[in-house]
Design a protein around this motif. Sequence first.
Motif, PDB file in Angstrom:
ATOM      1  N   UNK A 275       0.681  -1.030  -0.351  1.00 33.24           N
ATOM      2  CA  UNK A 275      -0.011  -0.017   0.258  1.00 33.24           C
ATOM      3  C   UNK A 275       1.206   0.848   0.027  1.00 33.24           C
ATOM      4  N   UNK A 276       1.753   0.996   0.618  1.00 34.33           N
ATOM      5  CA  UNK A 276       3.231   2.693   0.825  1.00 34.33           C
ATOM      6  C   UNK A 276       3.846   2.622  -0.456  1.00 34.33           C
ATOM      7  N   UNK A 277       4.288   3.013  -0.765  1.00 32.80           N
ATOM      8  CA  UNK A 277       4.654   3.471  -1.732  1.00 32.80           C
ATOM      9  C   UNK A 277       6.353   3.100  -1.528  1.00 32.80           C
ATOM     10  N   UNK A 278       6.778   2.004  -2.351  1.00 29.00           N
ATOM     11  CA  UNK A 278       8.087   1.761  -2.825  1.00 29.00           C
ATOM     12  C   UNK A 278       8.958   2.457  -2.502  1.00 29.00           C
ATOM     13  N   UNK A 279      10.005   2.584  -1.451  1.00 27.91           N
ATOM     14  CA  UNK A 279      10.943   3.471  -1.185  1.00 27.91           C
ATOM     15  C   UNK A 279      11.650   4.518  -2.236  1.00 27.91           C
ATOM     16  N   UNK A 280      12.269   3.064  -3.565  1.00 26.93           N
ATOM     17  CA  UNK A 280      12.464   3.463  -5.058  1.00 26.93           C
ATOM     18  C   UNK A 280      12.293   3.889  -5.625  1.00 26.93           C
ATOM     19  N   UNK A 281      10.569   4.232  -5.208  1.00 31.05           N
ATOM     20  CA  UNK A 281       9.030   4.378  -6.472  1.00 31.05           C
ATOM     21  C   UNK A 281       9.986   5.919  -6.480  1.00 31.05           C
ATOM     22  N   UNK A 282      10.065   6.483  -8.504  1.00 32.56           N
ATOM     23  CA  UNK A 282      10.659   7.162  -8.564  1.00 32.56           C
ATOM     24  C   UNK A 282       9.528   8.142  -9.439  1.00 32.56           C
ATOM     25  N   UNK A 283       8.997   9.170  -8.895  1.00 35.24           N
ATOM     26  CA  UNK A 283       7.682   9.993  -9.262  1.00 35.24           C
ATOM     27  C   UNK A 283       7.664  11.226 -10.292  1.00 35.24           C
ATOM     28  N   UNK A 284       7.752  10.865 -11.728  1.00 39.59           N
ATOM     29  CA  UNK A 284       7.982  11.823 -12.389  1.00 39.59           C
ATOM     30  C   UNK A 284       7.212  12.865 -12.295  1.00 39.59           C
ATOM     31  N   UNK A 285       5.723  12.050 -12.480  1.00 36.74           N
ATOM     32  CA  UNK A 285       4.692  13.541 -12.490  1.00 36.74           C
ATOM     33  C   UNK A 285       2.916  12.631 -11.856  1.00 36.74           C
ATOM     34  N   UNK A 286       2.022  13.302 -11.017  1.00 32.23           N
ATOM     35  CA  UNK A 286       1.210  12.618 -10.797  1.00 32.23           C
ATOM     36  C   UNK A 286       0.391  11.319 -11.353  1.00 32.23           C
ATOM     37  N   UNK A 287       0.771  11.863 -12.892  1.00 28.04           N
ATOM     38  CA  UNK A 287       0.589  10.271 -13.552  1.00 28.04           C
ATOM     39  C   UNK A 287       1.470   8.535 -12.684  1.00 28.04           C
ATOM     40  N   UNK A 288       3.096   8.852 -12.493  1.00 31.26           N
ATOM     41  CA  UNK A 288       2.614   7.505 -11.965  1.00 31.26           C
ATOM     42  C   UNK A 288       2.259   7.360 -10.586  1.00 31.26           C
ATOM     43  N   UNK A 289       1.680   8.383 -10.395  1.00 28.79           N
ATOM     44  CA  UNK A 289       0.906   7.792  -8.539  1.00 28.79           C
ATOM     45  C   UNK A 289      -0.526   7.376  -8.523  1.00 28.79           C
ATOM     46  N   UNK A 290      -0.975   7.653  -9.593  1.00 25.64           N
ATOM     47  CA  UNK A 290      -2.032   7.265 -11.017  1.00 25.64           C
ATOM     48  C   UNK A 290      -1.862   6.070 -10.812  1.00 25.64           C
ATOM     49  N   UNK A 291      -0.932   5.662 -11.653  1.00 20.29           N
ATOM     50  CA  UNK A 291      -0.426   4.302 -11.732  1.00 20.29           C
ATOM     51  C   UNK A 291      -0.329   3.165 -11.172  1.00 20.29           C
ATOM     52  N   UNK A 292       0.406   3.128 -10.160  1.00 14.65           N
ATOM     53  CA  UNK A 292       0.479   2.961  -9.205  1.00 14.65           C
ATOM     54  C   UNK A 292      -0.350   1.831  -8.454  1.00 14.65           C
ATOM     55  N   UNK A 293      -1.707   2.643  -7.742  1.00  9.06           N
ATOM     56  CA  UNK A 293      -2.801   2.818  -7.301  1.00  9.06           C
ATOM     57  C   UNK A 293      -3.813   1.976  -8.230  1.00  9.06           C
ATOM     58  N   UNK A 294      -3.230   2.457  -9.378  1.00  9.46           N
ATOM     59  CA  UNK A 294      -4.677   1.499 -10.582  1.00  9.46           C
ATOM     60  C   UNK A 294      -4.208   0.522 -10.210  1.00  9.46           C
ATOM     61  N   UNK A 295      -2.898  -0.033 -10.385  1.00  9.27           N
ATOM     62  CA  UNK A 295      -2.392  -1.273 -10.792  1.00  9.27           C
ATOM     63  C   UNK A 295      -2.381  -2.255  -9.479  1.00  9.27           C
ATOM     64  N   UNK A 296      -2.715  -1.617  -7.803  1.00 10.97           N
ATOM     65  CA  UNK A 296      -2.617  -2.088  -6.501  1.00 10.97           C
ATOM     66  C   UNK A 296      -4.374  -2.420  -6.809  1.00 10.97           C
ATOM     67  N   UNK A 297      -5.061  -1.302  -7.096  1.00 15.94           N
ATOM     68  CA  UNK A 297      -6.463  -1.792  -7.098  1.00 15.94           C
ATOM     69  C   UNK A 297      -6.884  -3.051  -7.632  1.00 15.94           C
ATOM     70  N   UNK A 298      -6.319  -2.853  -9.010  1.00 15.14           N
ATOM     71  CA  UNK A 298      -6.225  -4.841  -9.660  1.00 15.14           C
ATOM     72  C   UNK A 298      -6.139  -5.606  -8.264  1.00 15.14           C
ATOM     73  N   UNK A 299      -4.901  -5.864  -7.918  1.00 15.88           N
ATOM     74  CA  UNK A 299      -4.048  -6.261  -7.328  1.00 15.88           C
ATOM     75  C   UNK A 299      -5.505  -7.058  -5.697  1.00 15.88           C
TER      76      UNK A 299
END
Length: 509
Positions: A275-299
Amino acid sequence: MMTKYKINCLIVFISILFLHSGQKPCFAQKDGDDIVIGKYSIIHSSILDEDRLLYIHLPRDYEDTQLSYPVLYLLYVDIYNYFADATITTEKLGGTGEIPPVIIIGVANTNRYRDLLPAKIRGRNEGGGADNFLRFFEEELIPHIDKFYRTKNFRMLVGPQAGAVFSLYALITKPELFNAVLSENPFMNPENADFLYPRAEQFFKNKESLKNFLYIKCERNERPQNLEFAEKLSKLLESEKPEGFRFKAEFKEPSGYFIPPIPFGEGLRMLFAEHKLPENFHTNSVKDVISYYEALSEEYAFEVDAPSHMLTFEGDKLSQQGKTKEAIELFEFQLSLYPKSLNALMRLGEIYRRMGELQKARQYYKTFLTIRDTDVAMIHNRLNMVERMISSSAACRIEQEIRKNGIQAGLRKYQMMRSDPNNELYFDESEFNAMGYRLMGAGKTDDAIEIFKLNVKLYPESANVYDSLAEAYMNSGDTENAIINYRKSLELNPDNNNAKEMLKKLKKK
């Protein structure tokens, strides 16, 4: 009927204070006010033919958002401070983004062995009512909670002792009812062990796939039949685990408690491990965060909202990297989920103030203060400064003119102001300097030079204005004028080490 649920236990009181010790108090509360962590509610059950007392805790930000939340159903809630344990743990883990915030529904006991054990206890005429109690959950309690609260289609069932037996029985009888089960020290008398294990064995052997989660904790000093059952079930699941089923059994050394605490923290962390973003997560834009939690929603099979805490952290990283546009988009996304996020409001106010977009900065500061207006002197000071600039700053007026009509229009505006004997606007060195750097940051170096030249006229004895003008000339490739102005800055301030270093570099060219 609703009443407040008050915790009078000193340990719980200290724990709640500890959770909030990192925050400065705003003192909206009055001396002697209660610390409220939940409320009572009563539901009448036709299936059980009785009223049931519920203990309800809503996440801290429930009233401030329109989000929905997973629901944690808690058994044995009215003894051993389990409700307080659950509230403190979920608020702490939810606040740091390790788990999503959850609604807690505690179901008080009336006759716990009757309701929680699927098989009768020999010689005691207790037990055997688990099917009826499961019907109460499915047909009455869950629909009732879904009707009156904003819930996600993700439910957890947590219970110790006989409650652990019921939670295991619910998993193999109605696996669609609860997505996750956390079971602590199952109370396994011989009748219920003999009843439950063969049914569990048949269920898991015949189940090819199962999108559920099970966590069992058992202490090694438990009754032999309890420990034996937990170990036997663990071995069964290791060999017969359906695809997609997540399972963890932990056998702990004795805690020293007569009634051990429910393993909220361990089980919930495992359930929501990603649920918490990994420490090495690299954010270039809000789209990266949205994509991560969309994938997590699927899981996870429910819509997972990005935690406010994590959005603040990622937005700060973007801002520190100079990605101002991306930081703004991320903080605005944060406000779309959490409209009363003081972190997002403050940061947007600061970003727009630094950008010179004072009207927007003022709006974010004002919104912040409508939510919290005590113990926030910095925000009050920022708002006062911005309003003063909007109403009386010459630099602010000139920058607005440049944005609308270009640098020449801005310079004419300056000349008109300076020649007007009735002009009451103030000319501030730092504001003109900041305007010049904003222009230079936008790639308008020639325009920045013109503004820095105005600042030199306004403040000819300031070493800093010459230093800034020199930097702009250097960036434009005009080495000669850069050297002249760095020398002038150094003449006014012999301790200007930046000017010394720049002159060394320029003379080598």
